[in-house]
Design an enzyme around this catalytic site. Sequence first.
Site, mmCIF file in Angstrom:
data_model
loop_
_atom_site.group_PDB
_atom_site.id
_atom_site.type_symbol
_atom_site.label_atom_id
_atom_site.label_comp_id
_atom_site.label_asym_id
_atom_site.label_seq_id
_atom_site.Cartn_x
_atom_site.Cartn_y
_atom_site.Cartn_z
ATOM 1 N N LYS A 34 7.147 -8.097 3.089
ATOM 2 C CA LYS A 34 6.627 -7.357 4.301
ATOM 3 C C LYS A 34 5.314 -7.260 4.061
ATOM 4 O O LYS A 34 4.656 -6.706 3.124
ATOM 5 C CB LYS A 34 7.355 -6.102 4.544
ATOM 6 C CG LYS A 34 6.730 -5.429 5.809
ATOM 7 C CD LYS A 34 7.303 -4.281 6.044
ATOM 8 C CE LYS A 34 6.778 -3.040 5.356
ATOM 9 N NZ LYS A 34 5.352 -2.592 5.919
ATOM 10 N N ASP A 64 4.335 -7.120 9.455
ATOM 11 C CA ASP A 64 4.730 -6.094 9.959
ATOM 12 C C ASP A 64 3.314 -5.751 10.967
ATOM 13 O O ASP A 64 2.636 -4.649 10.366
ATOM 14 C CB ASP A 64 4.975 -4.975 8.869
ATOM 15 C CG ASP A 64 5.520 -3.580 9.439
ATOM 16 O OD1 ASP A 64 5.354 -3.445 10.786
ATOM 17 O OD2 ASP A 64 5.208 -2.473 8.712
ATOM 18 N N LYS A 66 3.169 -4.901 14.294
ATOM 19 C CA LYS A 66 3.444 -3.680 15.269
ATOM 20 C C LYS A 66 2.485 -3.941 16.464
ATOM 21 O O LYS A 66 1.871 -2.924 16.876
ATOM 22 C CB LYS A 66 3.502 -2.437 14.671
ATOM 23 C CG LYS A 66 4.452 -2.186 13.546
ATOM 24 C CD LYS A 66 4.269 -0.563 13.291
ATOM 25 C CE LYS A 66 5.408 -0.211 12.352
ATOM 26 N NZ LYS A 66 5.032 -0.626 10.712
ATOM 27 N N ASP A 69 -0.047 -3.836 23.079
ATOM 28 C CA ASP A 69 -1.159 -3.869 23.774
ATOM 29 C C ASP A 69 -0.610 -4.524 25.107
ATOM 30 O O ASP A 69 0.615 -4.705 25.628
ATOM 31 C CB ASP A 69 -2.158 -4.782 23.344
ATOM 32 C CG ASP A 69 -3.571 -4.420 23.814
ATOM 33 O OD1 ASP A 69 -3.856 -4.318 24.936
ATOM 34 O OD2 ASP A 69 -4.441 -4.427 22.782
ATOM 35 N N THR A 129 10.062 5.860 11.460
ATOM 36 C CA THR A 129 11.028 6.566 10.580
ATOM 37 C C THR A 129 9.992 7.817 10.056
ATOM 38 O O THR A 129 11.007 8.980 9.490
ATOM 39 C CB THR A 129 11.520 6.089 9.379
ATOM 40 O OG1 THR A 129 10.492 5.470 8.398
ATOM 41 C CG2 THR A 129 12.550 4.946 9.675
ATOM 42 N N ARG A 221 8.617 1.584 -2.808
ATOM 43 C CA ARG A 221 8.189 2.366 -3.783
ATOM 44 C C ARG A 221 9.502 2.430 -4.645
ATOM 45 O O ARG A 221 9.068 2.532 -6.092
ATOM 46 C CB ARG A 221 7.694 3.737 -3.306
ATOM 47 C CG ARG A 221 6.198 3.787 -2.771
ATOM 48 C CD ARG A 221 5.870 4.895 -2.156
ATOM 49 N NE ARG A 221 6.392 5.060 -0.888
ATOM 50 C CZ ARG A 221 6.088 5.947 0.243
ATOM 51 N NH1 ARG A 221 5.108 7.063 -0.104
ATOM 52 N NH2 ARG A 221 6.691 5.975 1.208
#
Length: 247
Positions: A34, A64, A66, A69, A129, A221
């Site tokens: 990603k 990624d 997003k 517009d 999230t 992570r």
Amino acid sequence: MSNTSRILLPLDTDTADKAVDLAVRLKDDVAGFKVGLELINAAGFDVFERIYDAAGKDAKIFYDCKFHDIPNTVAGASRAAAKRGVWMFNVHASGGSAMMQAAVQGATQGAEAGGFAKKPLVLAVTILTSIAPEVLSGELGVECSLKDHVVSLARLAQDSGCDGIVASPHEIAAIREACGPDFVLVIPGVRPAGADVGDQKRVMTPGEAVALGADYLVVGRPVYGAPDPSAAAKAINAEADAARNNA
């Protein structure tokens, strides 16, 4: 790249060198990478080619981005993203049906212009999230429940031609019921048992998410922050495989 892994590894670094290093070390343990806003703004769009050079031309990159517009702007951005050969990118479902339709059309046009046989998968982000129910109602003014709002956005995305959605693991079952088995579910907020949840509010373990119907798990992570990142990825893959086999 692993053909059985469900992990999409976020290359959330502030330099291309760090991202490439992660890609090289973990390319055999994950399904794809990603590439998000931090890396793109730090390293520029050449980082895509660097990742392909390091991990192989068949590497799967989830951009990624997003997009959110007006439809014309999103159509142009989607064409440009597709011409780069990315495997998948996303838009915000809250941009509405016309915007999502424009993204799908732009992705198709960009893939054709770039000489690619398939357009990228176009996913719609439902609710981040990091958003808790009280934020959705108290700050954003959404009166229905978080789950109902997510399912409504997922249906809108599907009706608009999107290939799937990005949503929290807590909405997987409801989205599967509403949108069927072929709608691609990319799930962030996945943490092995006992791992630090960070800024995620709605989390679940890899096994739980896959058992409910997740296609891909965004896990960062807990993998690259582990003493042995490859071993951490393998453990997540094993948990996901077991859940898939028992489902």
